[in-house]
Design a protein around this motif. Structure first.
Motif, PDB file in Angstrom:
ATOM      1  N   ALA A  43       0.817  -1.218   0.000  1.00 43.39           N
ATOM      2  CA  ALA A  43       0.000   0.000   0.000  1.00 43.39           C
ATOM      3  C   ALA A  43       0.853   1.271   0.000  1.00 43.39           C
ATOM      4  O   ALA A  43       0.335   2.364  -0.202  1.00 43.39           O
ATOM      5  CB  ALA A  43      -0.944   0.009   1.196  1.00 43.39           C
ATOM      6  N   LYS A  44       2.159   1.116   0.269  1.00 42.27           N
ATOM      7  CA  LYS A  44       3.092   2.251   0.299  1.00 42.27           C
ATOM      8  C   LYS A  44       2.705   3.309   1.334  1.00 42.27           C
ATOM      9  O   LYS A  44       2.906   4.501   1.129  1.00 42.27           O
ATOM     10  CB  LYS A  44       3.230   2.870  -1.093  1.00 42.27           C
ATOM     11  CG  LYS A  44       3.815   1.906  -2.106  1.00 42.27           C
ATOM     12  CD  LYS A  44       3.984   2.537  -3.459  1.00 42.27           C
ATOM     13  CE  LYS A  44       4.743   1.657  -4.394  1.00 42.27           C
ATOM     14  NZ  LYS A  44       4.022   0.625  -5.027  1.00 42.27           N
ATOM     15  N   LEU A  45       2.139   2.853   2.441  1.00 42.26           N
ATOM     16  CA  LEU A  45       1.796   3.701   3.583  1.00 42.26           C
ATOM     17  C   LEU A  45       2.522   3.157   4.804  1.00 42.26           C
ATOM     18  O   LEU A  45       2.948   1.999   4.805  1.00 42.26           O
ATOM     19  CB  LEU A  45       0.285   3.636   3.858  1.00 42.26           C
ATOM     20  CG  LEU A  45      -0.644   4.255   2.844  1.00 42.26           C
ATOM     21  CD1 LEU A  45      -2.091   3.873   3.166  1.00 42.26           C
ATOM     22  CD2 LEU A  45      -0.490   5.771   2.835  1.00 42.26           C
ATOM     23  N   PRO A  46       2.666   3.963   5.868  1.00 39.99           N
ATOM     24  CA  PRO A  46       3.240   3.420   7.097  1.00 39.99           C
ATOM     25  C   PRO A  46       2.471   2.158   7.522  1.00 39.99           C
ATOM     26  O   PRO A  46       1.253   2.077   7.346  1.00 39.99           O
ATOM     27  CB  PRO A  46       3.049   4.547   8.110  1.00 39.99           C
ATOM     28  CG  PRO A  46       3.041   5.783   7.272  1.00 39.99           C
ATOM     29  CD  PRO A  46       2.344   5.389   5.998  1.00 39.99           C
ATOM     30  N   VAL A  47       3.208   1.204   8.058  1.00 37.19           N
ATOM     31  CA  VAL A  47       2.615  -0.051   8.514  1.00 37.19           C
ATOM     32  C   VAL A  47       2.713  -0.085  10.033  1.00 37.19           C
ATOM     33  O   VAL A  47       3.796   0.057  10.605  1.00 37.19           O
ATOM     34  CB  VAL A  47       3.328  -1.262   7.886  1.00 37.19           C
ATOM     35  CG1 VAL A  47       2.775  -2.567   8.457  1.00 37.19           C
ATOM     36  CG2 VAL A  47       3.183  -1.234   6.369  1.00 37.19           C
ATOM     37  N   VAL A  48       1.565  -0.266  10.674  1.00 34.67           N
ATOM     38  CA  VAL A  48       1.482  -0.327  12.125  1.00 34.67           C
ATOM     39  C   VAL A  48       1.096  -1.745  12.512  1.00 34.67           C
ATOM     40  O   VAL A  48       0.047  -2.240  12.095  1.00 34.67           O
ATOM     41  CB  VAL A  48       0.447   0.690  12.659  1.00 34.67           C
ATOM     42  CG1 VAL A  48       0.293   0.549  14.162  1.00 34.67           C
ATOM     43  CG2 VAL A  48       0.845   2.109  12.271  1.00 34.67           C
ATOM     44  N   LEU A  81       5.663  -0.705  15.727  1.00 38.13           N
ATOM     45  CA  LEU A  81       5.103  -1.735  16.610  1.00 38.13           C
ATOM     46  C   LEU A  81       4.344  -1.076  17.750  1.00 38.13           C
ATOM     47  O   LEU A  81       4.852  -0.149  18.377  1.00 38.13           O
ATOM     48  CB  LEU A  81       6.200  -2.601  17.210  1.00 38.13           C
ATOM     49  CG  LEU A  81       6.917  -3.566  16.283  1.00 38.13           C
ATOM     50  CD1 LEU A  81       7.981  -4.319  17.053  1.00 38.13           C
ATOM     51  CD2 LEU A  81       5.951  -4.521  15.649  1.00 38.13           C
ATOM     52  N   VAL A  82       3.162  -1.596  18.024  1.00 37.34           N
ATOM     53  CA  VAL A  82       2.337  -1.065  19.111  1.00 37.34           C
ATOM     54  C   VAL A  82       2.318  -2.044  20.265  1.00 37.34           C
ATOM     55  O   VAL A  82       2.047  -3.232  20.077  1.00 37.34           O
ATOM     56  CB  VAL A  82       0.880  -0.828  18.641  1.00 37.34           C
ATOM     57  CG1 VAL A  82       0.009  -0.362  19.803  1.00 37.34           C
ATOM     58  CG2 VAL A  82       0.843   0.181  17.516  1.00 37.34           C
ATOM     59  N   SER A  83       2.600  -1.502  21.442  1.00 38.42           N
ATOM     60  CA  SER A  83       2.390  -2.174  22.712  1.00 38.42           C
ATOM     61  C   SER A  83       3.063  -3.520  22.884  1.00 38.42           C
ATOM     62  O   SER A  83       2.440  -4.476  23.338  1.00 38.42           O
ATOM     63  CB  SER A  83       0.889  -2.327  22.953  1.00 38.42           C
ATOM     64  OG  SER A  83       0.636  -2.505  24.308  1.00 38.42           O
ATOM     65  N   GLU A 102      10.716   0.898  15.743  1.00 36.25           N
ATOM     66  CA  GLU A 102       9.881   1.977  16.281  1.00 36.25           C
ATOM     67  C   GLU A 102       8.802   1.353  17.163  1.00 36.25           C
ATOM     68  O   GLU A 102       7.924   0.652  16.671  1.00 36.25           O
ATOM     69  CB  GLU A 102       9.216   2.761  15.149  1.00 36.25           C
ATOM     70  CG  GLU A 102      10.161   3.586  14.319  1.00 36.25           C
ATOM     71  CD  GLU A 102       9.405   4.422  13.291  1.00 36.25           C
ATOM     72  OE1 GLU A 102       8.359   5.008  13.630  1.00 36.25           O
ATOM     73  OE2 GLU A 102       9.866   4.467  12.141  1.00 36.25           O
ATOM     74  N   LEU A 103       8.868   1.618  18.475  1.00 38.42           N
ATOM     75  CA  LEU A 103       7.906   1.074  19.435  1.00 38.42           C
ATOM     76  C   LEU A 103       7.014   2.178  19.975  1.00 38.42           C
ATOM     77  O   LEU A 103       7.496   3.276  20.291  1.00 38.42           O
ATOM     78  CB  LEU A 103       8.633   0.397  20.598  1.00 38.42           C
ATOM     79  CG  LEU A 103       9.686  -0.648  20.260  1.00 38.42           C
ATOM     80  CD1 LEU A 103      10.276  -1.233  21.529  1.00 38.42           C
ATOM     81  CD2 LEU A 103       9.122  -1.737  19.382  1.00 38.42           C
ATOM     82  N   TYR A 104       5.725   1.879  20.106  1.00 39.39           N
ATOM     83  CA  TYR A 104       4.746   2.849  20.590  1.00 39.39           C
ATOM     84  C   TYR A 104       3.860   2.198  21.643  1.00 39.39           C
ATOM     85  O   TYR A 104       3.596   0.995  21.592  1.00 39.39           O
ATOM     86  CB  TYR A 104       3.878   3.356  19.428  1.00 39.39           C
ATOM     87  CG  TYR A 104       4.692   4.111  18.409  1.00 39.39           C
ATOM     88  CD1 TYR A 104       4.864   5.483  18.521  1.00 39.39           C
ATOM     89  CD2 TYR A 104       5.307   3.447  17.353  1.00 39.39           C
ATOM     90  CE1 TYR A 104       5.635   6.176  17.604  1.00 39.39           C
ATOM     91  CE2 TYR A 104       6.083   4.135  16.433  1.00 39.39           C
ATOM     92  CZ  TYR A 104       6.242   5.502  16.557  1.00 39.39           C
ATOM     93  OH  TYR A 104       7.011   6.184  15.651  1.00 39.39           O
ATOM     94  N   LEU A 105       3.375   3.016  22.578  1.00 36.45           N
ATOM     95  CA  LEU A 105       2.525   2.516  23.648  1.00 36.45           C
ATOM     96  C   LEU A 105       1.079   2.340  23.209  1.00 36.45           C
ATOM     97  O   LEU A 105       0.349   1.548  23.787  1.00 36.45           O
ATOM     98  CB  LEU A 105       2.578   3.454  24.856  1.00 36.45           C
ATOM     99  CG  LEU A 105       3.933   3.529  25.552  1.00 36.45           C
ATOM    100  CD1 LEU A 105       3.903   4.579  26.649  1.00 36.45           C
ATOM    101  CD2 LEU A 105       4.325   2.167  26.101  1.00 36.45           C
ATOM    102  N   SER A 106       0.648   3.102  22.198  1.00 40.84           N
ATOM    103  CA  SER A 106      -0.743   3.027  21.768  1.00 40.84           C
ATOM    104  C   SER A 106      -0.845   3.112  20.252  1.00 40.84           C
ATOM    105  O   SER A 106       0.071   3.594  19.578  1.00 40.84           O
ATOM    106  CB  SER A 106      -1.554   4.169  22.392  1.00 40.84           C
ATOM    107  OG  SER A 106      -1.206   5.400  21.786  1.00 40.84           O
TER     108      SER A 106
END
Length: 114
Positions: A43-48, A81-83, A102-106
């Protein structure tokens, strides 16, 4: 009926592709994660990738994360990456991937990229 050890739901948003993984990522299920990430990167968009419901994350899964992190760097598409927690976070720390990925809490933070 046998339960699938890994379930990955995909949601296309205007600003990102969100994958929600649930279950276990190991040598038997890593290819499923790889396939879902391959589709998402198309999709060439950021992947979460939300791993908050992943109970076990083996080295095969870590290899997939590294593969798509590097692919994302080459293509200018971030993998977020989330949580990560529990065994996922332990695996990331043991390999120092928590310092690379890249790590994120939410989910909201990951969608904003901060």
């Amino acid at each position: 009926m046998e339960e699938t050890p890994l379930k990955v739901d995909v949601e296309q948003l205007p600003s990102a592709v969100v994958l929600r993984a649930e279950g276990e990522v190991d040598s038997y299920t890593a290819d499923e994660l790889r396939e879902k990430l391959a589709e998402a990167f198309g999709a060439k968009l950021p992947v979460v990738l939300d791993v908050s419901e992943v109970e076990f994350f083996a080295s095969a899964g870590l290899s997939v994360l590294v593969e798509y992190h590097l692919l994302g760097e080459d293509r200018g598409i971030p993998l977020r990456l989330v949580s990560p927690r529990g065994s996922v976070l332990r695996a990331l720390r043991a390999t120092t991937l928590n310092e690379t990925l890249e790590l994120y809490l939410s989910l909201d933070e990951a969608l904003r990229g901060r």
